[in-house]
Design a protein around this motif. Sequence first.
Motif, PDB file in Angstrom:
ATOM      1  N   ALA A 163      -1.438   3.503  -7.761  1.00 34.06           N
ATOM      2  CA  ALA A 163      -1.060   4.833  -7.282  1.00 34.06           C
ATOM      3  C   ALA A 163      -1.079   5.884  -8.389  1.00 34.06           C
ATOM      4  O   ALA A 163      -1.575   6.995  -8.194  1.00 34.06           O
ATOM      5  N   LEU A 180      -4.376   5.694   1.400  1.00 40.02           N
ATOM      6  CA  LEU A 180      -3.502   4.727   0.743  1.00 40.02           C
ATOM      7  C   LEU A 180      -4.256   3.939  -0.326  1.00 40.02           C
ATOM      8  O   LEU A 180      -5.452   3.686  -0.180  1.00 40.02           O
ATOM      9  N   TRP A 188       0.842  -1.191   0.000  1.00 47.56           N
ATOM     10  CA  TRP A 188       0.000   0.000   0.000  1.00 47.56           C
ATOM     11  C   TRP A 188       0.882   1.247   0.000  1.00 47.56           C
ATOM     12  O   TRP A 188       1.913   1.278   0.667  1.00 47.56           O
ATOM     13  N   THR A 189       0.444   2.267  -0.737  1.00 45.17           N
ATOM     14  CA  THR A 189       1.209   3.498  -0.903  1.00 45.17           C
ATOM     15  C   THR A 189       0.356   4.704  -0.516  1.00 45.17           C
ATOM     16  O   THR A 189      -0.803   4.799  -0.935  1.00 45.17           O
ATOM     17  N   GLU A 219       0.015  -0.107  -4.521  1.00 43.15           N
ATOM     18  CA  GLU A 219       1.095   0.512  -5.287  1.00 43.15           C
ATOM     19  C   GLU A 219       0.819   0.500  -6.791  1.00 43.15           C
ATOM     20  O   GLU A 219       1.121   1.460  -7.491  1.00 43.15           O
TER      21      GLU A 219
END
Length: 63
Positions: free
Chosen positions: A51, A45, A2-3, A48
């Motif tokens: 994103a 979040l 998670w980003t 990734e």
Amino acid sequence: MWTVIYMAQTKESVLNVQELLAAANLAVRVRPVGGGTEDGYFEILVPETEAQLAHTILIKNGY
């Protein structure tokens, strides 16, 4: 993985961003920063791999 893609200061802002990203079928998590108070800071979040798309959606919507 998670980003973090956005930081919001109020619960209302969090809900707006969360709804916007969920409407685009993106998985979204919210994590309070610090004390986790109602009007503290929150991290938003996404996975990734999503994103870049999430950033594009936020920019197009004025965030």
